[in-house]
Design a protein around this motif. Structure first.
Motif, mmCIF file in Angstrom:
data_model
loop_
_atom_site.group_PDB
_atom_site.id
_atom_site.type_symbol
_atom_site.label_atom_id
_atom_site.label_comp_id
_atom_site.label_asym_id
_atom_site.label_seq_id
_atom_site.Cartn_x
_atom_site.Cartn_y
_atom_site.Cartn_z
ATOM 1 N N GLY A 1 20.374 72.570 25.019
ATOM 2 C CA GLY A 1 21.304 73.564 25.522
ATOM 3 C C GLY A 1 22.687 73.330 24.957
ATOM 4 O O GLY A 1 22.974 72.265 24.403
ATOM 5 N N TYR A 2 23.585 74.328 25.102
ATOM 6 C CA TYR A 2 24.915 74.202 24.515
ATOM 7 C C TYR A 2 26.017 74.846 25.338
ATOM 8 O O TYR A 2 27.199 74.548 25.148
ATOM 9 C CB TYR A 2 24.941 74.808 23.111
ATOM 10 C CG TYR A 2 24.858 76.322 23.077
ATOM 11 C CD1 TYR A 2 26.002 77.108 23.101
ATOM 12 C CD2 TYR A 2 23.624 76.966 23.024
ATOM 13 C CE1 TYR A 2 25.925 78.496 23.077
ATOM 14 C CE2 TYR A 2 23.539 78.343 22.997
ATOM 15 C CZ TYR A 2 24.691 79.110 23.022
ATOM 16 O OH TYR A 2 24.612 80.477 23.010
ATOM 17 N N SER A 3 25.722 75.751 26.261
ATOM 18 C CA SER A 3 26.761 76.553 26.890
ATOM 19 C C SER A 3 27.380 75.842 28.093
ATOM 20 O O SER A 3 26.654 75.312 28.945
ATOM 21 C CB SER A 3 26.187 77.894 27.356
ATOM 22 O OG SER A 3 27.174 78.615 28.082
ATOM 23 N N PRO A 4 28.716 75.844 28.215
ATOM 24 C CA PRO A 4 29.352 75.288 29.408
ATOM 25 C C PRO A 4 28.994 76.037 30.688
ATOM 26 O O PRO A 4 29.271 75.540 31.781
ATOM 27 C CB PRO A 4 30.857 75.423 29.102
ATOM 28 C CG PRO A 4 30.934 75.440 27.615
ATOM 29 C CD PRO A 4 29.703 76.182 27.171
ATOM 30 N N PRO B 1 29.423 85.517 24.047
ATOM 31 C CA PRO B 1 27.992 85.236 24.246
ATOM 32 C C PRO B 1 27.577 83.880 23.702
ATOM 33 O O PRO B 1 26.548 83.350 24.102
ATOM 34 C CB PRO B 1 27.294 86.377 23.512
ATOM 35 C CG PRO B 1 28.310 86.907 22.557
ATOM 36 C CD PRO B 1 29.630 86.707 23.215
ATOM 37 N N PHE B 2 28.363 83.310 22.779
ATOM 38 C CA PHE B 2 28.048 81.999 22.222
ATOM 39 C C PHE B 2 29.081 80.957 22.661
ATOM 40 O O PHE B 2 29.407 80.038 21.916
ATOM 41 C CB PHE B 2 27.943 82.086 20.702
ATOM 42 C CG PHE B 2 26.992 83.162 20.251
ATOM 43 C CD1 PHE B 2 25.674 83.153 20.666
ATOM 44 C CD2 PHE B 2 27.427 84.196 19.442
ATOM 45 C CE1 PHE B 2 24.802 84.152 20.272
ATOM 46 C CE2 PHE B 2 26.557 85.195 19.042
ATOM 47 C CZ PHE B 2 25.237 85.178 19.470
ATOM 48 N N PHE B 3 29.594 81.121 23.877
ATOM 49 C CA PHE B 3 30.529 80.163 24.462
ATOM 50 C C PHE B 3 29.897 78.776 24.442
ATOM 51 O O PHE B 3 28.801 78.568 24.935
ATOM 52 C CB PHE B 3 30.817 80.595 25.898
ATOM 53 C CG PHE B 3 31.801 79.748 26.641
ATOM 54 C CD1 PHE B 3 32.906 79.189 26.010
ATOM 55 C CD2 PHE B 3 31.640 79.529 28.006
ATOM 56 C CE1 PHE B 3 33.821 78.422 26.711
ATOM 57 C CE2 PHE B 3 32.550 78.770 28.721
ATOM 58 C CZ PHE B 3 33.639 78.212 28.076
ATOM 59 N N GLY B 4 30.613 77.842 23.852
ATOM 60 C CA GLY B 4 30.078 76.500 23.663
ATOM 61 C C GLY B 4 29.625 76.239 22.255
ATOM 62 O O GLY B 4 29.302 75.098 21.905
ATOM 63 N N ALA B 5 29.614 77.292 21.419
ATOM 64 C CA ALA B 5 29.244 77.134 20.013
ATOM 65 C C ALA B 5 30.129 77.996 19.126
ATOM 66 O O ALA B 5 29.740 78.364 18.031
ATOM 67 C CB ALA B 5 27.780 77.490 19.801
ATOM 68 N N SER B 6 31.326 78.347 19.609
ATOM 69 C CA SER B 6 32.252 79.197 18.862
ATOM 70 C C SER B 6 33.498 78.421 18.485
ATOM 71 O O SER B 6 33.949 77.544 19.230
ATOM 72 C CB SER B 6 32.643 80.431 19.686
ATOM 73 O OG SER B 6 31.550 81.309 19.836
ATOM 74 N N ALA B 7 34.078 78.788 17.339
ATOM 75 C CA ALA B 7 35.212 78.041 16.788
ATOM 76 C C ALA B 7 36.556 78.597 17.214
ATOM 77 O O ALA B 7 37.546 77.895 17.189
ATOM 78 C CB ALA B 7 35.127 78.022 15.262
#
Length: 813
Positions: A390-393, A486-492
């Motif tokens: 998983g990756y999202s806060p 939608p990609f919170f936790g994997a965005s720059a």
């Protein structure tokens, strides 16, 4: 695994709208060389006045073209994407890994970093939303952007303070500035159970020889007395028009390892469709020793009927249940599989899916699926040892599990497509170094990642198997990195951060002794709707070769008639390359002077704004117009922008929810794969052109007067543009010639003469999609198809082009 899966397909985010952009004036002439006389009306053209001649030349426009590709996406337990043989996710019952990209809030110190863009009021224990205090304790961190870049260490404490998630870090060094990037990683114990990780149901007692680390421990009378996998819930909990998206038929097999605490313990195995019958239902006696249990069963045709069902009927789920079958009993389970019995292909993907891909003949496959929070070790793990991730806060469970990088490459090898891999942006330096060793290093006992590849059955380096391997840093990482992303936790957070981090990781790849520039293509994803983003990214470094865009298309806001729906749809790619965002994006790259190329990471309809009645929208996105539109956009981008690497989105999906109980039937090019396996017209259009895309793309001379229409600015066309009806694209591959011809006239057929230079050595093969109506679709029955026949080769060869048709020719000289 105890709870039913969700009720919709994987969400595709809404496009982030950029600031208003000034467009260049409308082009005066079309891209190819022909006299063009548009009829001066809005979108109501007349029939062509006479035949034209299409003359393929030997002038090369683009050398060594690649057939059009496809995103394959993750498997969905609840929806249409049933492309893996084994229906059991996380079949080894393994723990999880978690990795996130965090942005520092203002006021960070060396040892205390608060997280931007999250308020702990949103953290809900009752719903399992957000991460509780202690979640990241003991995890590792790495600053990958900003003043503290390069700092690594351990997270000593994770706290919720003053409405903020706060990371306490060990070590010394510079403090980060606001919005600098911190990557955090950790292992998660337990087993994913809905929104949480359950730790009271796992054991470190594993079956003999298991590659995994834990098993599932069931106890009669408790919360974990059974393990249930719910499947095919979309038609019950989401889009009820979907019907069954898995139909069980023919020979099947189930296998698992099990043991009991005592000789009286039993396990019940039941695979059934709710209320309609069981395919297997057996109580099996166990012993205190691990044993492999295998059962074969056959499901007669019609036992799991496709339909019909009424909307008001209950729509039953498909359920696998493994339960303790005696009072007081205890059962340990490990390494389970439920799959069709007679699959022939050597990959983990079903024959139905592999065969469809072989019919499509994609030049490249893009793997953006479940890997964002993963590690390299887990990305090349066997199924029974592979952890969830998983990756999202927003989340506290590692809820993703899918096919591995190794299995993806095996699929690409099987169907002869180049792999396009989305590298997780949370990877450590050791992961990045390991990737090149795994892909291209020798399996000689001195290179552990290459040795791992060989142990999985691939001795030869993958870089020797494929002509090119494409590696992209993350997916749509330019996003706002907030809870709305939608990609919170994997965005720059913007192009400059994205490009900087990507180029630094790419520098590590290039530093490997196994990196070969002609074999590895390094890609960063840009933002189509904001061309300036491409300039931001490109300015950050020199290690990337391409910036990839997602030029989604298709608006039905104005839908009074077919002219309003279809002519703007067919006109927009020509605006894109003349004055629109594709042209503006290329201009941004040209100003950089690095010769960075454009690629397409995703493309399809994106008609999700709810601007028309849902029946109009679904007719638009599933209709035969898609068989023309999707390849037309990709061919125009290939010819006019030199975009070699292009991937449609996505292989399998029935529909996407847009709110208020409405579902739009995007983005799957296949309606489903395990029920009807019907090809939507978008798939058919790509399949047709991929039959003849080969060698070098060459210029086409079109002689004579081409009629067309003047498209007014509606439905995402922003400037008036003149568009001919007839368009042609040609290829030369040694003695093989091919030609693709569109007739975009909605009402009238036209005749063209095709100049066949030199003596043809045999007949011409013709492939054609010529639907009776652009409203035809394949949702409930196959009405749109490719027709193939042979034509006598003459010079010229007269070709009748039906209205709204796509035709491909191939011949030998």
């Amino acid at each position: 695994m105890k709870h039913p899966a969700g009720s919709r397909e994987d969400a595709k985010p809404a496009v982030v709208e950029p600031p208003a952009l000034a467009l260049a004036p409308k082009a005066d002439t079309p891209a190819d060389r022909a006299e063009f006389e548009p009829k001066q009306v809005e979108t109501k053209p007349s029939a062509p006045s006479g035949p034209i001649t299409i003359r393929p030349t030997d002038t090369v426009i683009l050398k060594d073209v690649t057939r059009f590709g496809l995103n394959i996406g993750a498997r969905s337990t609840y929806g249409a994407a049933q492309h893996l043989k084994n229906l059991i996710p996380n079949p080894g019952f393994e723990a999880g890994v978690f990795g996130s990209m965090i942005h520092a809030a203002k006021g960070a110190t060396t040892v205390r970093v608060a997280q931007a863009f999250w308020d702990t009021d949103w953290t809900r224990e009752d719903y399992g939303i957000g991460q509780p205090a202690g979640f990241w304790d003991g995890g590792e961190y790495e600053f990958t952007y900003g003043a503290a870049k390069g700092r690594t260490g351990r997270i000593t404490r994770f706290a919720l303070e003053n409405h903020e998630n706060v990371f306490y870090l060990d070590g010394g060094g510079p403090a980060p500035n606001e919005w600098d990037v911190l990557v955090v990683r950790r292992d998660l114990p337990g087993l994913v159970a809905g929104p949480r990780m359950a730790t009271d149901c796992v054991s470190n007692d594993v079956r003999p020889g298991s590659p995994g680390k834990q098993s599932l421990h069931l106890k009669a009378g408790g919360e974990w007395s059974k393990c249930e996998v719910y499947m095919d819930s979309e038609w019950r909990d989401g889009d009820k028009s979907a019907g069954k998206l898995i139909v069980v038929r023919g020979p099947w097999k189930i296998s698992f390892w099990a043991k009991g605490k005592g000789v009286a313990d039993r396990i019940r195995v039941m695979f059934h469709r709710e209320g309609e019958g069981s395919f297997i239902d057996e109580s099996i006696k166990l012993s205190p020793q691990w044993q492999l249990i295998e059962r074969a069963f056959t499901v007669p045709d019609g036992a799991d009927k496709l339909g019909p069902y009424n909307e008001g009927d209950y729509h039953p789920l498909l359920v696998l249940s493994l339960s303790v079958d005696n009072d007081g009993g205890q059962v340990w389970l490990d390494d389970a599989a439920l799959e069709p019995a007679n699959e022939k292909n050597p990959t983990v993907f079903t024959d139905a899916f592999v065969n469809r891909l072989k019919e499509l003949r994609p030049g490249v496959l893009r793997n953006w699926s479940t890997q964002h929070g993963n590690t390299l070790v887990n990305e090349i793990a066997e199924p029974f040892e592979r952890k969830t991730n998983g990756y999202s806060p927003r989340q506290r469970a590692a809820g993703e599990w899918g096919f591995s990088l190794h299995e993806f490459l095996q699929l690409c090898k099987e169907i002869e497509a180049e792999p396009w891999y989305v590298m997780p942006p949370m990877w450590s330096e050791r992961d990045v170094h390991g990737l090149m060793e795994y892909l291209a290093g020798p399996a000689d006992g001195a290179h552990p990642y290459a040795d791992r590849r060989a142990s999985l059955g691939q001795q030869e380096p993958w870089s020797d198997v494929f002509k090119r391997i494409h590696i992209e840093f993350g997916n749509e990482m330019w996003g706002e990195a907030s809870a709305n992303d939608p990609f919170f936790g994997a965005s720059a957070l913007g192009g400059e951060r994205l490009g900087t981090m990507a180029n630094e990781r790419f520098a590590l790849l290039r530093a490997s002794p196994f990196f070969k520039d002609d074999k590895i293509n390094l890609i960063i994803g840009g933002q189509f709707y904001y061309p300036g983003r491409q300039g931001e990214i490109d300015a950050t470094g020199n290690h990337h070769r391409e910036i990839a865009l997602a030029p989604y298309f298709g608006s039905d806001k104005e839908h009074a008639n077919d002219d309003e729906l279809f002519y703007p749809l067919f006109a927009r790619p020509f605006e894109d390359v003349a004055t629109g965002r594709m042209k503006q994006s290329q201009d941004e790259l040209d100003r950089g002077g690095k010769k960075t190329g454009l690629a397409i990471y995703e493309i399809n309809f994106h008609t999700t704004g709810g601007e028309a009645p849902i029946d109009v929208t679904n007719d638009f996105v599933t209709g035969a117009n898609g068989a023309l539109a999707l390849p037309l956009y990709m061919l125009v981008y290939q010819r006019d922008m030199g975009a070699k690497n292009q991937c449609a989105f996505t292989a399998i999906q029935y529909s996407f929810g847009i709110g208020e109980g409405r579902y739009v039937r995007v983005w799957g090019l296949l309606r489903d794969i395990a029920a009807t396996a019907r090809k939507r017209p978008t798939w058919l259009g790509l399949e047709l052109v991929n039959r003849v895309i080969q060698g070098d793309m060459v210029a086409v001379d079109i002689e004579g007067t081409r009629n067309g229409w003047t498209q007014r600015p509606i439905n995402t066309v922003e400037n008036e543009i003149d568009v001919p009806f007839v368009h042609a694209f040609a290829y030369k591959n040694g003695n093989t010639r091919s030609l693709i011809v569109f007739n975009l006239n909605l009402t009238d057929a036209t005749s063209v003469n095709v100049a066949i230079e030199g003596a043809a050595s045999g007949p011409i093969t013709r492939h054609q999609i010529a639907p009776k109506s652009l409203h035809d679709d394949n949702e409930d029955a196959e009405t749109v198809s490719i027709v193939t026949d042979l034509l006598e080769a003459t010079n010229p060869t007269t070709l009748e082009l039906p209205a709204h048709s796509l035709t491909a020719l191939e011949w030998q000289t």
